[in-house]
Design a protein around this motif. Structure first.
Motif, mmCIF file in Angstrom:
data_model
loop_
_atom_site.group_PDB
_atom_site.id
_atom_site.type_symbol
_atom_site.label_atom_id
_atom_site.label_comp_id
_atom_site.label_asym_id
_atom_site.label_seq_id
_atom_site.Cartn_x
_atom_site.Cartn_y
_atom_site.Cartn_z
ATOM 1 N N THR A 7 6.069 32.014 -12.117
ATOM 2 C CA THR A 7 7.159 32.976 -11.935
ATOM 3 C C THR A 7 6.946 33.820 -10.688
ATOM 4 O O THR A 7 7.898 34.123 -9.955
ATOM 5 C CB THR A 7 7.291 33.869 -13.182
ATOM 6 O OG1 THR A 7 7.662 33.063 -14.296
ATOM 7 C CG2 THR A 7 8.342 34.950 -12.979
ATOM 8 N N TRP A 12 7.837 31.565 -7.824
ATOM 9 C CA TRP A 12 9.300 31.419 -7.788
ATOM 10 C C TRP A 12 9.958 32.640 -7.167
ATOM 11 O O TRP A 12 10.877 32.514 -6.347
ATOM 12 C CB TRP A 12 9.836 31.231 -9.213
ATOM 13 C CG TRP A 12 11.283 31.606 -9.347
ATOM 14 C CD1 TRP A 12 12.358 30.911 -8.883
ATOM 15 C CD2 TRP A 12 11.819 32.804 -9.951
ATOM 16 N NE1 TRP A 12 13.524 31.591 -9.166
ATOM 17 C CE2 TRP A 12 13.221 32.746 -9.821
ATOM 18 C CE3 TRP A 12 11.231 33.897 -10.599
ATOM 19 C CZ2 TRP A 12 14.050 33.754 -10.319
ATOM 20 C CZ3 TRP A 12 12.059 34.891 -11.090
ATOM 21 C CH2 TRP A 12 13.454 34.821 -10.943
ATOM 22 N N TYR A 13 9.486 33.839 -7.538
ATOM 23 C CA TYR A 13 10.141 35.060 -7.088
ATOM 24 C C TYR A 13 9.978 35.273 -5.587
ATOM 25 O O TYR A 13 10.872 35.833 -4.937
ATOM 26 C CB TYR A 13 9.575 36.240 -7.863
ATOM 27 C CG TYR A 13 10.610 37.245 -8.316
ATOM 28 C CD1 TYR A 13 11.977 36.973 -8.250
ATOM 29 C CD2 TYR A 13 10.222 38.486 -8.818
ATOM 30 C CE1 TYR A 13 12.907 37.898 -8.672
ATOM 31 C CE2 TYR A 13 11.148 39.426 -9.243
ATOM 32 C CZ TYR A 13 12.491 39.116 -9.163
ATOM 33 O OH TYR A 13 13.428 40.046 -9.578
ATOM 34 N N GLY A 66 10.511 28.835 -17.753
ATOM 35 C CA GLY A 66 11.149 28.966 -16.442
ATOM 36 C C GLY A 66 12.554 28.428 -16.381
ATOM 37 O O GLY A 66 13.109 28.257 -15.283
ATOM 38 N N PRO A 122 14.996 31.155 -14.598
ATOM 39 C CA PRO A 122 14.803 31.244 -13.151
ATOM 40 C C PRO A 122 15.222 29.980 -12.406
ATOM 41 O O PRO A 122 15.804 30.058 -11.317
ATOM 42 C CB PRO A 122 13.292 31.478 -13.018
ATOM 43 C CG PRO A 122 12.900 32.137 -14.289
ATOM 44 C CD PRO A 122 13.766 31.506 -15.331
ATOM 45 N N ALA A 123 14.948 28.799 -12.973
ATOM 46 C CA ALA A 123 15.333 27.555 -12.311
ATOM 47 C C ALA A 123 16.844 27.421 -12.235
ATOM 48 O O ALA A 123 17.400 27.037 -11.191
ATOM 49 C CB ALA A 123 14.729 26.357 -13.051
ATOM 50 N N SER A 165 18.251 29.848 -9.600
ATOM 51 C CA SER A 165 18.001 29.379 -8.231
ATOM 52 C C SER A 165 18.959 28.255 -7.851
ATOM 53 O O SER A 165 19.484 28.220 -6.729
ATOM 54 C CB SER A 165 16.553 28.899 -8.094
ATOM 55 O OG SER A 165 15.650 29.937 -8.384
ATOM 56 N N ALA A 174 12.361 27.077 -4.868
ATOM 57 C CA ALA A 174 12.232 28.057 -5.947
ATOM 58 C C ALA A 174 12.577 27.438 -7.298
ATOM 59 O O ALA A 174 11.879 27.655 -8.301
ATOM 60 C CB ALA A 174 13.133 29.257 -5.673
ATOM 61 N N ALA A 187 9.979 27.099 -10.436
ATOM 62 C CA ALA A 187 10.281 27.791 -11.689
ATOM 63 C C ALA A 187 10.126 26.877 -12.897
ATOM 64 O O ALA A 187 9.749 27.325 -13.985
ATOM 65 C CB ALA A 187 11.690 28.365 -11.640
ATOM 66 N N GLN A 191 7.003 26.995 -15.046
ATOM 67 C CA GLN A 191 6.706 28.106 -15.950
ATOM 68 C C GLN A 191 6.895 27.673 -17.395
ATOM 69 O O GLN A 191 7.940 27.156 -17.773
ATOM 70 C CB GLN A 191 7.622 29.297 -15.646
ATOM 71 C CG GLN A 191 7.418 30.494 -16.564
ATOM 72 C CD GLN A 191 6.040 31.120 -16.388
ATOM 73 O OE1 GLN A 191 5.669 31.511 -15.294
ATOM 74 N NE2 GLN A 191 5.285 31.206 -17.474
#
Length: 407
Positions: free
Chosen positions: A216, A219-220, A277, A280-281, A284, A380, A384, A387
């Motif tokens: 993470t 990714w960030y 994740g 987040p994925a 993105s 990214a 992600a 995760q």
């Protein structure tokens, strides 16, 4: 003295905190894109110099995020949140008073420090509005706070064009500064309704939690670099493509409205349901798709509005997902520190992205610089996916997901 909030007062408190997000990102960070063409033309900047302004802001953001817990421990998170919001408003007002590049960069740097502290502590306070709530309700309250960013984007899309049509870019900063001063009032009322955290805010975090969140953090960094490059230069690209002030302002308003609508109706619920994740994925990937219309479709308003709608619907879901992950993985006393560390990673990406994109734009055009966003966001999304869901045994029961069907 703070007392437990009713289910009716919880969303109102989140909205009051959202005034901090309006100023911290909606004005201090993103409105610069609307003012950039006028400032660049008036002050004769290169794209690298223009990107350097956002890099100065992001560098300050790194420091602010990294020291947010210190200020929370020193003065209390509620006082630090309101105080840094007030300083952020002052930097916006002062930005209208000078044309000197060094001074402007210094103000962007200081503003980066204070807005980071405001945003980090506001996120932690929003996560604490309903400490014992089901994860999905807690995620909705965090999303309500994050919706303040979209509200700020909409307001800047309405204020800046009016300013450019009358007094120029200085008036734009001045108007946003005045609105930011007004925003202190609801923020102050909101923090008074949030109880102090039980136990002292901790600056140290469980090592197993930090290790588990490594994807993470990576990714960030990539996400921050990718999305902010677009937000910095997309208006410059649209102006190059022939769109005027009204059209670019409409683009910004649509982007902000899409952000508010999606954050409140989709992401608050979705981030509470997705694990590991996945959120987040997905964020993105959607933000990446939102960049493509202005690069691949014929130049004009349809491509700009499609880009605004798709990008706007997803870009603020990134901080929402990061905050929810921190809340799930850490004890309540570590939420501010966890969110701060994640924001440092976010800020590092935001510091590098605009500068690299600006350098590419100077050599190959703005569109070339924006392709950097596409590559970073693709990376990214892939990172992600690494995760995995984390279920720490040491967390108190109130921060664990409630049984199925709980309200």
């Amino acid at each position: 003295m703070s007392r437990p909030l009713s289910r009716w007062h919880e969303p109102l408190t989140a909205l009051g905190l959202a005034a901090g997000a309006v100023v911290a990102l909606g004005f201090a960070r993103f409105a610069y894109a609307l003012l950039l063409p006028a400032m660049r033309g008036d002050l004769h900047w290169t794209y690298a110099q223009a990107g350097g302004m956002n890099t100065a802001n992001a560098a300050g953001y790194v420091i602010g995020a990294g020291t947010a817990v210190f200020w929370a421990r020193r003065f209390g998170d509620r006082l630090a949140f309101v105080a840094t919001l007030a300083v952020s408003a002052l930097t916006l007002l002062l930005t209208a008073a000078t044309a000197d590049y060094t001074v402007l960069a210094g103000l962007r740097f200081v503003g980066g420090i204070t807005t980071a502290i405001t945003f980090v502590l506001g996120s932690a306070l929003a996560a604490r509005i309903a400490t014992a709530a089901h994860q999905r309700r807690a995620a909705l309250l965090v999303a309500l706070y994050m919706a303040g960013v979209g509200i700020g984007v909409v307001l800047s899309g309405l204020l800046v064009p009016a300013a450019l049509g009358s007094g120029g870019w200085r008036t734009g900063w001045l108007l946003m500064g005045i609105v930011s001063v007004v925003a202190i009032v609801p923020a102050l009322l909101a923090v008074r309704r949030i109880a102090p955290v039980e136990g002292r805010a901790s600056g140290t975090l469980p090592r197993d939690a930090l290790r588990s969140l490594a994807p993470t953090f990576a990714w960030y960094v990539l996400f921050g670099a990718g999305y902010v490059s677009y937000m910095t230069f997309v208006v410059a690209l649209l102006r190059e493509q022939g769109l005027g002030t009204t059209a670019t302002a409409t683009f910004f308003v649509v982007l902000g409205l899409a952000s508010v609508a999606a954050t409140l109706t989709v992401w608050g619920r979705l981030t509470g349901r997705l694990t590991g994740g996945q959120a987040p994925a997905l964020v993105s990937a959607l933000v990446l798709v939102g960049v493509l219309p202005v690069l691949l479709l014929p130049a004009g308003m349809p491509a700009a509005l499609l880009s605004a709608a798709v990008f706007g619907s997803a870009f603020m879901a990134g901080p929402t997902a990061a905050t929810v992950l921190a809340r799930r993985s850490l004890p309540a006393t570590g939420w501010a520190a966890g969110i701060a560390l994640l924001t440092v990673a976010f800020s590092l990406g935001q510091a590098v992205g605009p500068l690299l994109s600006g350098l590419l734009s100077d050599h190959g055009g703005v569109a070339v610089g924006l392709w950097l966003s596409v590559g970073l966001l693709a990376a990214a999304a892939l990172v992600a996916l690494r995760q995995r869901a984390y279920h720490p045994a040491h967390l108190p029961e109130t921060t664990q997901p409630a049984p199925s069907g709980a309200r």
